[in-house]
Design a protein around this motif. Sequence first.
Motif, PDB file in Angstrom:
ATOM      1  N   THR A  60     -63.256 114.966  43.003  1.00 49.06           N
ATOM      2  CA  THR A  60     -62.644 115.811  44.033  1.00 49.06           C
ATOM      3  C   THR A  60     -61.638 115.019  44.864  1.00 49.06           C
ATOM      4  OG1 THR A  60     -64.641 117.131  44.151  1.00 49.06           O
ATOM      5  CG2 THR A  60     -63.149 117.303  46.023  1.00 49.06           C
ATOM      6  N   LEU A  61     -62.009 113.802  45.218  1.00 49.76           N
ATOM      7  CA  LEU A  61     -61.069 112.989  46.006  1.00 49.76           C
ATOM      8  C   LEU A  61     -59.798 112.721  45.206  1.00 49.76           C
ATOM      9  CD1 LEU A  61     -61.344 111.816  48.921  1.00 49.76           C
ATOM     10  CD2 LEU A  61     -63.450 112.728  48.010  1.00 49.76           C
ATOM     11  N   ALA A  62     -59.967 112.432  43.913  1.00 51.83           N
ATOM     12  CA  ALA A  62     -58.784 112.206  43.064  1.00 51.83           C
ATOM     13  C   ALA A  62     -57.941 113.480  43.024  1.00 51.83           C
ATOM     14  CB  ALA A  62     -59.211 111.811  41.652  1.00 51.83           C
ATOM     15  N   ASP A  63     -58.609 114.619  42.954  1.00 51.89           N
ATOM     16  CA  ASP A  63     -57.889 115.894  42.890  1.00 51.89           C
ATOM     17  C   ASP A  63     -57.125 116.157  44.181  1.00 51.89           C
ATOM     18  OD1 ASP A  63     -57.363 118.438  41.494  1.00 51.89           O
ATOM     19  OD2 ASP A  63     -58.424 119.293  43.207  1.00 51.89           O
ATOM     20  N   VAL A  64     -57.768 115.873  45.301  1.00 51.50           N
ATOM     21  CA  VAL A  64     -57.105 116.108  46.591  1.00 51.50           C
ATOM     22  C   VAL A  64     -55.878 115.188  46.716  1.00 51.50           C
ATOM     23  CG1 VAL A  64     -57.406 115.847  49.097  1.00 51.50           C
ATOM     24  CG2 VAL A  64     -59.171 116.997  47.729  1.00 51.50           C
ATOM     25  N   ILE A  65     -56.024 113.963  46.253  1.00 52.51           N
ATOM     26  CA  ILE A  65     -54.887 113.033  46.298  1.00 52.51           C
ATOM     27  C   ILE A  65     -53.762 113.548  45.385  1.00 52.51           C
ATOM     28  CG2 ILE A  65     -54.124 110.681  45.742  1.00 52.51           C
ATOM     29  CD1 ILE A  65     -57.054 109.798  46.416  1.00 52.51           C
ATOM     30  N   ALA A  66     -54.141 113.957  44.175  1.00 49.01           N
ATOM     31  CA  ALA A  66     -53.129 114.429  43.212  1.00 49.01           C
ATOM     32  C   ALA A  66     -52.417 115.671  43.749  1.00 49.01           C
ATOM     33  CB  ALA A  66     -53.793 114.735  41.870  1.00 49.01           C
ATOM     34  N   ARG A  67     -53.180 116.620  44.261  1.00 50.20           N
ATOM     35  CA  ARG A  67     -52.567 117.849  44.785  1.00 50.20           C
ATOM     36  C   ARG A  67     -51.689 117.546  45.999  1.00 50.20           C
ATOM     37  NH1 ARG A  67     -54.928 123.031  43.495  1.00 50.20           N
ATOM     38  NH2 ARG A  67     -56.698 122.842  42.109  1.00 50.20           N
ATOM     39  N   GLY A  68     -52.125 116.596  46.823  1.00 44.56           N
ATOM     40  CA  GLY A  68     -51.339 116.223  48.004  1.00 44.56           C
ATOM     41  C   GLY A  68     -49.981 115.665  47.597  1.00 44.56           C
ATOM     42  N   LYS A  69     -49.971 114.856  46.553  1.00 42.39           N
ATOM     43  CA  LYS A  69     -48.708 114.273  46.080  1.00 42.39           C
ATOM     44  C   LYS A  69     -47.824 115.349  45.444  1.00 42.39           C
ATOM     45  CE  LYS A  69     -49.303 109.719  46.748  1.00 42.39           C
ATOM     46  NZ  LYS A  69     -48.450 108.865  47.561  1.00 42.39           N
ATOM     47  N   ARG A  70     -48.446 116.233  44.655  1.00 39.32           N
ATOM     48  CA  ARG A  70     -47.650 117.317  44.037  1.00 39.32           C
ATOM     49  C   ARG A  70     -47.019 118.169  45.122  1.00 39.32           C
ATOM     50  NH1 ARG A  70     -52.346 118.783  40.827  1.00 39.32           N
ATOM     51  NH2 ARG A  70     -52.389 117.418  39.016  1.00 39.32           N
ATOM     52  N   LEU A  71     -47.814 118.467  46.144  1.00 40.63           N
ATOM     53  CA  LEU A  71     -47.315 119.276  47.264  1.00 40.63           C
ATOM     54  C   LEU A  71     -46.049 118.657  47.845  1.00 40.63           C
ATOM     55  CD1 LEU A  71     -48.005 121.569  49.410  1.00 40.63           C
ATOM     56  CD2 LEU A  71     -49.194 119.802  50.699  1.00 40.63           C
ATOM     57  N   ARG A  72     -46.032 117.333  47.898  1.00 38.31           N
ATOM     58  CA  ARG A  72     -44.894 116.639  48.493  1.00 38.31           C
ATOM     59  C   ARG A  72     -43.786 116.357  47.474  1.00 38.31           C
ATOM     60  NH1 ARG A  72     -47.742 111.760  51.086  1.00 38.31           N
ATOM     61  NH2 ARG A  72     -45.597 111.072  51.312  1.00 38.31           N
ATOM     62  N   GLY A  73     -43.896 116.935  46.304  1.00 36.67           N
ATOM     63  CA  GLY A  73     -42.783 116.865  45.357  1.00 36.67           C
ATOM     64  C   GLY A  73     -42.843 115.731  44.356  1.00 36.67           C
TER      65      GLY A  73
END
Length: 536
Positions: free
Chosen positions: A28-41
């Motif tokens: 989950t932490l890896a997912d939150v990090i990945a989604r956070g980066k995708r969100l920022r482009g």
Amino acid sequence: MNKKKFFISTPIYYPSASPHLGHAYCTTLADVIARGKRLRGYDVFFVTGTDEHGEKIQKNAEAAGVTPQEFVDKIVERFTSLWDAMKISNDDFIRTTEERHVKTVQNIFSDMVKNDDIYLGSYEGWYCVHEESYWTETQVGPDHICPECGRPVEKKSEPAFFFKCSKYVDSLLKFYDEHPNFITPVARKNEMINTFIKPGLSDLCVSRTTFDWGIPVKEAEDHVVYVWLDALTNYITVLGYGQPDDSKFQYFWNDPETEIVHLIGADITRFHVIYWPMFLESLGLREPSRVFVHGLMMMKDGKMSKSKGNAVSAYPLIERYGVDAVRYYLVSEITFGQNGVFTPEQFVERVNNDLVNNLGNLLNRSVSMMAKYFDGVIPEYKGELNDLDTELKKAAEKTIVAYEALADDLKITEAYEEVMQLVSKANKYIQDSEPWSLAKDPEKKGQLESVMYHLANVIYIAGTLLSPILVEKAHLIFDQLGIPEDLRNYESIKNFGNLGGLKTQKGDLLFPRLDEAKEVEYIQSVMAGPKEKAAA
Ligand code: ME8
């Protein structure tokens, strides 16, 4: 402009038993990090998977009366179902029994033999079946106990291939010096140097002949590749390294600008920060940017693990409270990088305090006031700002900057804490601005407009920043605010004030309040009872 690139991995888990909340924590932490980066482009590649070879799996399969492949196939399904239920957004899922992986490992092994980095010798040592590791006389001590897991070890001898660690020790130490952020937390680096490197790093035994559930060594078919050389390679097999289509490998790994992060638990640090960089150097490939050692999900009686029999499954929590509540709990309750203890009381408190009383309440009361005072339309406000308005606006802008810096430094808990502090500030802003008093005085209509306008913007910003965690509820926040699709992105939140005229729509409570006594009792009952939905 070229997009920034980011690669993130979890460990590939052993499919020896069903995944528990501890595995869900790391993924989950890896997912939150990945989604956070995708969100920022960013262009992101996020991988998780399963590590399916080795003596332990073979023995478990024998005990279950099935073939190792049948055994892992069944358990791997439990991992993939859990990741579906947790809404994990991995770009690939790698299984080490897949043909693409088997071929790549065999080719890597052959390349290392050709380079003279792997040679045939014979091995005698103290072996721990559980850790699949050989230990030296000093490491096992007079009681012959595995220094990693505390189980008894056995003396074993076998012809084996060895990887020449000695050749790479100096360059590894130089690499550590030149990349002070390679290992986080940094104390782990000194531990690795003092415990494993300084006493003299022996060459690593990279093949086995005592069992056959592994990838056959092409040069000697009675040998299988040591499970850690097999497992670590997953991080590049998944990108197509050495395969006909290696475009992802070239794009992500072969670009020195790509940030490459491995998340791991402390138990596997040695393999990731000593042997993995050496294998990569032997292959002439770049090193990862960072190995981040996260903390453990503990129970009151110690580490949560299947073998201790205290493992909690994520399913009953997801089913009853929704995936967002579980994801939020995992990110916020345990400071990323430190250990944390799971208790039903803290789970319920965290949901009630943060998601119900703070975030849900802010949205609910703000949208209600917009309905009451402005027929649900977010006012356009271009007038003067008073001190309270200015303070809130500045806090929102500062939150975005802090969130980015903290998230980039993998201070994930702190990054989301910043956002929740902004939410608290907005709740306090309502108390201090007293919109209900402003509404009574027609001359204060401008001020009332300003309050609604500021609240709408802050909720919009907070909802966007929280969206990597709140994968189901973030869009409900935007629906209630009436945010159109083209504003549901990260760049738009930076234009504070672009929401005037939008029509809000009051909806259900974002998170229902939990009755503490009742829910604690419920969680306790599922912790003790049958809990593996997917295991059935
Ligand atoms: O070590 N709390 O697999 P593994 C938090 N196959 N995280 C936990 C945890 C807990 N209680 N229990 C497990 C292996 N983990 C190898 C990895 S990688 C090339 C090969 C997480 O199934 C944590 O990240 O034993 C730990 O490192 C990992 O699961 C170990 O999973």
